[in-house]
Structures are given as C-alpha cells and as structure tokens.
Write a protein that holds these residues in place. Structure first.
Motif, short mmCIF file in Angstrom:
data_model
loop_
_atom_site.label_atom_id
_atom_site.label_comp_id
_atom_site.label_asym_id
_atom_site.label_seq_id
_atom_site.Cartn_x
_atom_site.Cartn_y
_atom_site.Cartn_z
N VAL A 149 0.84 -1.21 0.00
CA VAL A 149 0.00 0.00 0.00
C VAL A 149 0.87 1.25 0.00
O VAL A 149 1.80 1.37 0.79
CB VAL A 149 -0.94 0.00 1.22
CG1 VAL A 149 -1.69 1.33 1.33
CG2 VAL A 149 -1.92 -1.16 1.12
N ARG A 150 0.55 2.17 -0.90
CA ARG A 150 1.18 3.48 -0.94
C ARG A 150 0.24 4.50 -0.31
O ARG A 150 -0.79 4.13 0.24
CB ARG A 150 1.53 3.84 -2.39
CG ARG A 150 2.51 2.85 -3.02
CD ARG A 150 2.65 3.07 -4.51
NE ARG A 150 3.40 4.28 -4.81
CZ ARG A 150 4.70 4.32 -5.02
NH1 ARG A 150 5.42 3.20 -4.95
NH2 ARG A 150 5.32 5.45 -5.33
N HIS A 151 0.60 5.78 -0.39
CA HIS A 151 -0.23 6.79 0.30
C HIS A 151 -1.56 6.99 -0.42
O HIS A 151 -2.62 6.87 0.18
CB HIS A 151 0.51 8.11 0.41
CG HIS A 151 -0.12 9.06 1.39
ND1 HIS A 151 -0.03 8.87 2.75
CD2 HIS A 151 -0.85 10.18 1.21
CE1 HIS A 151 -0.69 9.84 3.38
NE2 HIS A 151 -1.19 10.64 2.47
N TYR A 152 -1.51 7.31 -1.69
CA TYR A 152 -2.73 7.47 -2.49
C TYR A 152 -2.80 6.30 -3.46
O TYR A 152 -1.87 6.05 -4.21
CB TYR A 152 -2.72 8.78 -3.27
CG TYR A 152 -2.72 10.01 -2.40
CD1 TYR A 152 -3.84 10.31 -1.62
CD2 TYR A 152 -1.62 10.84 -2.34
CE1 TYR A 152 -3.84 11.43 -0.80
CE2 TYR A 152 -1.63 11.97 -1.53
CZ TYR A 152 -2.75 12.26 -0.76
OH TYR A 152 -2.75 13.36 0.04
N LEU A 153 -3.89 5.62 -3.45
CA LEU A 153 -4.01 4.46 -4.31
C LEU A 153 -5.46 4.22 -4.66
O LEU A 153 -6.31 4.03 -3.79
CB LEU A 153 -3.45 3.21 -3.61
CG LEU A 153 -3.40 1.93 -4.44
CD1 LEU A 153 -2.48 2.12 -5.64
CD2 LEU A 153 -2.90 0.76 -3.61
N ASP A 154 -5.78 4.28 -5.94
CA ASP A 154 -7.13 3.95 -6.40
C ASP A 154 -7.01 2.95 -7.54
O ASP A 154 -5.91 2.57 -7.96
CB ASP A 154 -7.91 5.20 -6.83
CG ASP A 154 -7.19 5.97 -7.93
OD1 ASP A 154 -6.68 5.34 -8.87
OD2 ASP A 154 -7.15 7.22 -7.85
N LYS A 155 -8.14 2.53 -8.05
CA LYS A 155 -8.15 1.47 -9.06
C LYS A 155 -7.48 1.88 -10.37
O LYS A 155 -7.10 1.04 -11.16
CB LYS A 155 -9.59 1.02 -9.31
CG LYS A 155 -10.23 0.32 -8.12
CD LYS A 155 -11.64 -0.13 -8.43
CE LYS A 155 -12.26 -0.83 -7.23
NZ LYS A 155 -13.65 -1.27 -7.49
N LEU A 156 -7.34 3.19 -10.60
CA LEU A 156 -6.72 3.67 -11.83
C LEU A 156 -5.22 3.90 -11.67
O LEU A 156 -4.53 4.19 -12.64
CB LEU A 156 -7.39 4.98 -12.27
CG LEU A 156 -8.89 4.89 -12.58
CD1 LEU A 156 -9.43 6.27 -12.98
CD2 LEU A 156 -9.16 3.88 -13.67
N PRO A 202 -1.29 3.20 -11.37
CA PRO A 202 -0.40 2.14 -11.89
C PRO A 202 0.10 1.22 -10.80
O PRO A 202 0.62 0.14 -11.08
CB PRO A 202 0.76 2.94 -12.52
CG PRO A 202 0.73 4.27 -11.86
CD PRO A 202 -0.71 4.54 -11.56
N TYR A 203 -0.04 1.64 -9.53
CA TYR A 203 0.40 0.81 -8.42
C TYR A 203 -0.74 -0.05 -7.87
O TYR A 203 -0.56 -0.74 -6.87
CB TYR A 203 0.95 1.69 -7.29
CG TYR A 203 2.05 2.61 -7.74
CD1 TYR A 203 3.32 2.12 -8.04
CD2 TYR A 203 1.82 3.98 -7.89
CE1 TYR A 203 4.33 2.97 -8.46
CE2 TYR A 203 2.83 4.83 -8.31
CZ TYR A 203 4.08 4.32 -8.59
OH TYR A 203 5.08 5.16 -9.01
N ALA A 204 -1.88 0.01 -8.52
CA ALA A 204 -3.05 -0.72 -8.01
C ALA A 204 -3.00 -2.18 -8.44
O ALA A 204 -3.80 -2.67 -9.23
CB ALA A 204 -4.33 -0.06 -8.52
N THR A 205 -2.04 -2.89 -7.88
CA THR A 205 -1.92 -4.31 -8.15
C THR A 205 -3.01 -5.05 -7.38
O THR A 205 -3.59 -4.51 -6.42
CB THR A 205 -0.54 -4.82 -7.68
OG1 THR A 205 -0.45 -4.63 -6.26
CG2 THR A 205 0.58 -4.06 -8.36
N PRO A 206 -3.30 -6.28 -7.76
CA PRO A 206 -4.28 -7.06 -6.99
C PRO A 206 -3.92 -7.16 -5.52
O PRO A 206 -4.79 -7.09 -4.65
CB PRO A 206 -4.25 -8.43 -7.68
CG PRO A 206 -3.83 -8.13 -9.09
CD PRO A 206 -2.86 -7.00 -8.98
N GLN A 207 -2.61 -7.30 -5.23
CA GLN A 207 -2.20 -7.40 -3.83
C GLN A 207 -2.48 -6.09 -3.08
O GLN A 207 -2.97 -6.10 -1.94
CB GLN A 207 -0.69 -7.71 -3.74
CG GLN A 207 -0.31 -9.06 -4.33
CD GLN A 207 0.18 -8.91 -5.76
OE1 GLN A 207 -0.32 -8.07 -6.51
NE2 GLN A 207 1.16 -9.73 -6.12
N ALA A 208 -2.19 -4.96 -3.72
CA ALA A 208 -2.41 -3.67 -3.08
C ALA A 208 -3.89 -3.43 -2.82
O ALA A 208 -4.28 -2.97 -1.74
CB ALA A 208 -1.83 -2.55 -3.94
#
Length: 204
Positions: free
Chosen positions: A164-171, A173-179
């Motif tokens: 998990v990063r600070h800001y993360l939504d489904k769009l 690029p860091y929105a992996t299934p694990q995240a």
C-alpha cells in the motif's frame, strides 16, 4: 477533506507559511473541536451516544490522533496513512523547512502529550511503501506509546500493509491485486476496531 481544502486554499492565496501559519492552526483547532461536538451530541435527547470515536486518513488522521490526546471521552481513534508527527510530514517537499518551522513542529509534537492518550484505543494502519508519509514515523510513535498501554495492550495496534502506498485507487499504476486486497483489509481492520470499542458488549 475540509481541513485539507482550507490549508490549500489559504496557501494558494499566499497567506503565510504552510506549516506554522496554516497546518498547525487548522489541524490543532479542528482536533480540539471534537470536544465541542461531543458536548453538543450529549445534549441531544433523541440520540443514544454512549461511545465516541474519531477516524481519519492522512492529515485528517493527524486530527484524529491529536483529538485522542485532548479529549478523554473518546473510546477509539483510527489513523490511516497518517503523518502522526508534524515534523515527519512530507509536505516539506513542497514547503521549505527552516529552523523556525522545525521548532514549531517540536512544540506541537503529539508525543509530548503521550500520557494523555490512554485508555483511548488507537489503531494505526499504514502502507510500508507509503511514498509521502514514512512508515518509520508511525512505528516510532507506536513504540513510544506501547508502555502507556501495558495494562491493556489490546487497545493499541499498528498494522502494516507491504503493497500500500499513500494514495491508491483502481486507476493507479500501483493498483496491483495485492495492493487492492490490502486496502480492503486495512478498511476492514479499521472498522472492526471502531465496532469493538464503540460497542464493547459485542465480540468482533
């Protein structure tokens, strides 16, 4: 969200330094308003409000944390991806950090109020890969507060989420299934904490 909007709008208008002219007054002020809200709720005959809690993400999480240090009627406080100490706020990447700013941060350091948190239950949820608020800051606060909760260790908890990063939504690029799965888990844990301490008669 209201605090964040107030801070950025004032900054864009050029109304002073972000940390000691804007962030500290807004965050500290809104944290202290929690007591006023509780006082009001207790006057409402149409409400049953035996327990109270605060919940916040990022800067709002700092308000939640500060409120727990100045309002003993709070049963729980939840802090998600929170800069729990002003001097760890990565807004320093945008706003210059001078000696005056650092001194202001020290004066308002929540850890200086460490003896005021217990017995309010504290839940810290943080991404190990948080790119704005270092997880080390939360770890240090959690470690420093643990001795205060020695008689009730279940009332303080830190949960870390490695993807998990600070800001993360489904769009993102860091929105992996694990995240995304960890974000769901983070929210579930946070709400479970609230339910547990707002309704202690029920086992969650």
């Amino acid at each position: 969200p209201l605090a964040k909007d107030a801070i950025w709008e004032a900054y864009l208008r050029g109304e002073g330094d972000a940390l000691h002219d804007l962030i500290i007054p807004v965050v500290d002020g809104m944290a202290r308003e929690v007591s006023t809200v509780i006082d009001y709720l207790l006057t409402r005959s149409d409400l049953i409000v035996p327990h109270f809690a605060t919940y916040g993400f990022s800067v709002a999480g700092l308000m939640s944390f500060l409120a727990a240090s100045c309002e003993p009627r709070l049963d729980a406080a939840v802090m998600l991806c929170t800069p729990v100490r002003y001097r760890f706020m990565s807004l320093g990447m945008v706003y210059p950090w001078d000696n005056e700013t650092l001194e202001e941060a020290k004066q308002h350091d929540p850890i200086a109020r460490g003896d005021r948190f217990f017995p309010t239950a504290l839940f810290f949820g943080h991404g190990t890969n948080d790119d704005l608020v270092p997880v080390e800051a939360v770890r240090s606060v959690y470690t420093s507060l643990q001795p205060r909760y020695e008689s009730a260790p279940e009332r303080i908890r830190l949960s870390e989420y490695p993807h998990v990063r600070h800001y993360l939504d489904k769009l993102s690029p860091y929105a992996t299934p694990q995240a995304l799965a960890e974000i769901t888990q983070l929210r579930v844990e946070a709400h479970r904490c609230l339910l547990r301490f707002l309704n202690p008669a029920v086992d969650y």
